[in-house]
Design a protein around this motif. Structure first.
Motif, mmCIF file in Angstrom:
data_model
loop_
_atom_site.group_PDB
_atom_site.id
_atom_site.type_symbol
_atom_site.label_atom_id
_atom_site.label_comp_id
_atom_site.label_asym_id
_atom_site.label_seq_id
_atom_site.Cartn_x
_atom_site.Cartn_y
_atom_site.Cartn_z
ATOM 1 N N HIS A 4 2.860 7.700 9.397
ATOM 2 C CA HIS A 4 2.082 7.307 9.069
ATOM 3 C C HIS A 4 0.655 7.873 9.771
ATOM 4 O O HIS A 4 -0.718 7.688 9.428
ATOM 5 N N THR A 5 0.661 8.289 11.042
ATOM 6 C CA THR A 5 -0.423 9.087 11.577
ATOM 7 C C THR A 5 -1.009 10.241 10.669
ATOM 8 O O THR A 5 -2.127 10.288 10.653
ATOM 9 N N LYS A 6 0.081 11.080 9.990
ATOM 10 C CA LYS A 6 -0.400 12.106 9.241
ATOM 11 C C LYS A 6 -1.082 11.618 8.174
ATOM 12 O O LYS A 6 -2.197 12.052 7.619
ATOM 13 N N ALA A 7 -0.678 10.493 7.351
ATOM 14 C CA ALA A 7 -1.318 10.083 6.242
ATOM 15 C C ALA A 7 -2.680 9.306 6.553
ATOM 16 O O ALA A 7 -3.681 9.460 5.694
ATOM 17 N N THR A 8 -2.891 8.837 7.668
ATOM 18 C CA THR A 8 -3.847 8.239 8.164
ATOM 19 C C THR A 8 -5.099 9.258 8.364
ATOM 20 O O THR A 8 -6.099 9.216 7.891
ATOM 21 N N LEU A 9 -4.648 10.366 9.059
ATOM 22 C CA LEU A 9 -5.447 11.528 9.149
ATOM 23 C C LEU A 9 -5.906 12.157 8.183
ATOM 24 O O LEU A 9 -7.154 12.726 7.967
ATOM 25 N N PHE A 10 -4.958 12.312 7.067
ATOM 26 C CA PHE A 10 -5.449 12.988 5.825
ATOM 27 C C PHE A 10 -6.497 12.025 5.046
ATOM 28 O O PHE A 10 -7.295 12.627 4.461
ATOM 29 N N SER A 11 -6.340 10.843 4.862
ATOM 30 C CA SER A 11 -7.282 9.872 4.390
ATOM 31 C C SER A 11 -8.452 9.587 4.902
ATOM 32 O O SER A 11 -9.592 9.582 4.579
ATOM 33 N N THR A 12 -8.521 9.848 6.382
ATOM 34 C CA THR A 12 -9.919 9.766 7.229
ATOM 35 C C THR A 12 -10.544 11.197 7.030
ATOM 36 O O THR A 12 -11.765 11.118 6.713
ATOM 37 N N GLN A 20 -2.146 8.420 0.933
ATOM 38 C CA GLN A 20 -1.290 8.023 -0.102
ATOM 39 C C GLN A 20 -0.314 9.008 -0.911
ATOM 40 O O GLN A 20 0.851 8.584 -1.159
ATOM 41 N N TYR A 21 -0.917 10.142 -1.037
ATOM 42 C CA TYR A 21 -0.049 11.190 -1.456
ATOM 43 C C TYR A 21 1.007 11.650 -0.493
ATOM 44 O O TYR A 21 2.395 11.962 -0.826
ATOM 45 N N VAL A 22 0.728 11.679 0.809
ATOM 46 C CA VAL A 22 1.595 12.084 1.692
ATOM 47 C C VAL A 22 2.800 10.874 2.071
ATOM 48 O O VAL A 22 3.947 11.194 2.051
ATOM 49 N N LEU A 94 -21.165 2.188 -2.242
ATOM 50 C CA LEU A 94 -20.066 1.039 -1.945
ATOM 51 C C LEU A 94 -18.802 1.469 -2.356
ATOM 52 O O LEU A 94 -17.848 1.192 -1.783
ATOM 53 N N ILE A 95 -18.871 2.033 -3.451
ATOM 54 C CA ILE A 95 -17.306 2.583 -4.008
ATOM 55 C C ILE A 95 -16.727 3.487 -3.219
ATOM 56 O O ILE A 95 -15.603 3.366 -2.525
ATOM 57 N N ILE A 96 -17.666 4.479 -2.540
ATOM 58 C CA ILE A 96 -17.182 5.424 -1.524
ATOM 59 C C ILE A 96 -16.624 4.852 -0.341
ATOM 60 O O ILE A 96 -15.804 5.161 0.211
ATOM 61 N N VAL A 97 -17.314 3.965 0.135
ATOM 62 C CA VAL A 97 -16.901 3.406 1.585
ATOM 63 C C VAL A 97 -15.787 2.364 1.234
ATOM 64 O O VAL A 97 -14.963 2.602 2.327
ATOM 65 N N CYS A 98 -15.708 1.824 0.438
ATOM 66 C CA CYS A 98 -14.615 0.989 0.055
ATOM 67 C C CYS A 98 -13.403 1.581 0.066
ATOM 68 O O CYS A 98 -12.422 1.356 0.447
ATOM 69 N N CYS A 99 -13.441 2.726 -0.746
ATOM 70 C CA CYS A 99 -12.489 3.663 -0.888
ATOM 71 C C CYS A 99 -11.840 4.327 0.160
ATOM 72 O O CYS A 99 -10.641 4.318 0.386
ATOM 73 N N TRP A 100 -12.784 4.694 1.009
ATOM 74 C CA TRP A 100 -12.459 5.332 2.390
ATOM 75 C C TRP A 100 -11.871 4.622 3.225
ATOM 76 O O TRP A 100 -10.755 4.741 3.703
ATOM 77 N N ILE A 101 -12.242 3.154 3.621
ATOM 78 C CA ILE A 101 -11.901 2.357 4.368
ATOM 79 C C ILE A 101 -10.482 1.796 4.071
ATOM 80 O O ILE A 101 -9.599 1.744 4.554
ATOM 81 N N GLY A 102 -10.479 1.596 2.638
ATOM 82 C CA GLY A 102 -9.049 0.936 2.241
ATOM 83 C C GLY A 102 -7.992 1.850 2.228
ATOM 84 O O GLY A 102 -6.800 1.603 2.585
ATOM 85 N N ILE A 104 -7.708 4.332 4.198
ATOM 86 C CA ILE A 104 -7.350 4.568 5.758
ATOM 87 C C ILE A 104 -6.417 3.427 6.153
ATOM 88 O O ILE A 104 -5.257 3.486 6.976
ATOM 89 N N ILE A 105 -6.852 2.147 5.976
ATOM 90 C CA ILE A 105 -6.072 1.045 6.374
ATOM 91 C C ILE A 105 -4.709 0.818 5.723
ATOM 92 O O ILE A 105 -3.675 0.752 6.217
ATOM 93 N N HIS A 106 -4.802 1.294 4.153
ATOM 94 C CA HIS A 106 -3.478 1.249 3.568
ATOM 95 C C HIS A 106 -2.468 2.391 4.006
ATOM 96 O O HIS A 106 -1.137 2.111 4.289
ATOM 97 N N ALA A 107 -2.938 3.487 4.434
ATOM 98 C CA ALA A 107 -2.328 4.720 4.813
ATOM 99 C C ALA A 107 -1.587 4.250 6.053
ATOM 100 O O ALA A 107 -0.363 4.443 6.186
ATOM 101 N N TYR A 108 -2.422 3.544 7.102
ATOM 102 C CA TYR A 108 -1.694 3.417 8.389
ATOM 103 C C TYR A 108 -0.721 2.208 8.107
ATOM 104 O O TYR A 108 0.388 2.391 8.761
ATOM 105 N N ILE A 109 -0.936 1.039 7.613
ATOM 106 C CA ILE A 109 -0.005 -0.113 7.475
ATOM 107 C C ILE A 109 1.045 0.241 6.836
ATOM 108 O O ILE A 109 2.015 -0.100 7.134
ATOM 109 N N ILE A 110 1.066 0.828 5.595
ATOM 110 C CA ILE A 110 1.969 0.941 4.820
ATOM 111 C C ILE A 110 2.936 2.204 5.320
ATOM 112 O O ILE A 110 4.246 2.058 5.363
#
Length: 127
Positions: A4-12, A20-22, A94-102, A104-110
Motif C-alpha cells: 500500500h505504501t508503494k502504490a500510494t507513492l506511485f500514485s502521488t 492502482q496498477y501496482v 478539476l479533473i486532474i486534482v480529483c483524479c490525483w487525490i482520489g 492516492i486515497i484509493h491506493a492507500y485504503i485498498i
C-alpha cells in the motif's frame, strides 16, 4: 516496502492511476490515467490557444521598436494576471486534482485493506 505504501507513492509522485496498477486494479488505473491525461490535454489546449495572442502582441511591440527584455516581462506579467478560467481550463484542472487525490486515497485504503486481509488469511489455519 509494503504494497500500500508503494502504490500510494506511485500514485502521488509518478502519475495518478499507477498505484492502482501496482495493486492489480488495472482497469481502474487505466481509467484514472486516461482521465488525468484528458485533463492535461485540456490545459495544453488552453495554453496553445493563448500563444497566438501573446505572439501578436509581442510582434506589434517589435514593429514599434519597443521590444526589449523589460517589455517582454511586462507583457507576460500582464497576460498572466488577466482573469482566466475558461470552462475547459477549470474542468481540466478539476479533473486532474480529483483524479490525483482520489488515486492516492484509493491506493492507500485498498492497499491497506488487501494487506490486512492477506495477513489474516496467512495467520489463520483452515483445517
Amino acid at each position: 516496502m509494503k504494497k500500500h505504501t508503494k502504490a500510494t507513492l506511485f500514485s502521488t509522485f509518478l502519475f495518478p492511476g499507477t498505484g492502482q496498477y501496482v495493486l492489480g486494479w488495472k482497469n481502474l488505473g487505466f481509467c484514472i490515467v486516461l482521465l488525468t491525461s484528458a485533463g492535461l490535454c485540456g490545459l495544453v489546449y488552453v495554453a496553445a490557444k493563448r500563444v497566438p495572442v501573446i505572439k501578436s502582441q509581442l510582434l506589434a511591440e517589435l514593429d514599434k521598436g519597443n521590444l526589449d527584455i523589460q517589455s517582454i516581462l511586462e507583457k507576460s506579467l500582464e497576460i498572466s494576471t488577466q482573469p482566466t478560467g475558461t470552462l475547459i481550463e477549470n474542468a481540466s484542472f478539476l479533473i486532474i486534482v480529483c483524479c490525483w487525490i482520489g488515486s492516492i486515497i484509493h491506493a492507500y485504503i485498498i492497499g491497506k485493506k488487501e494487506e490486512d486481509q492477506s495477513r489474516f488469511y496467512r495467520g489463520s489455519s483452515f483445517t
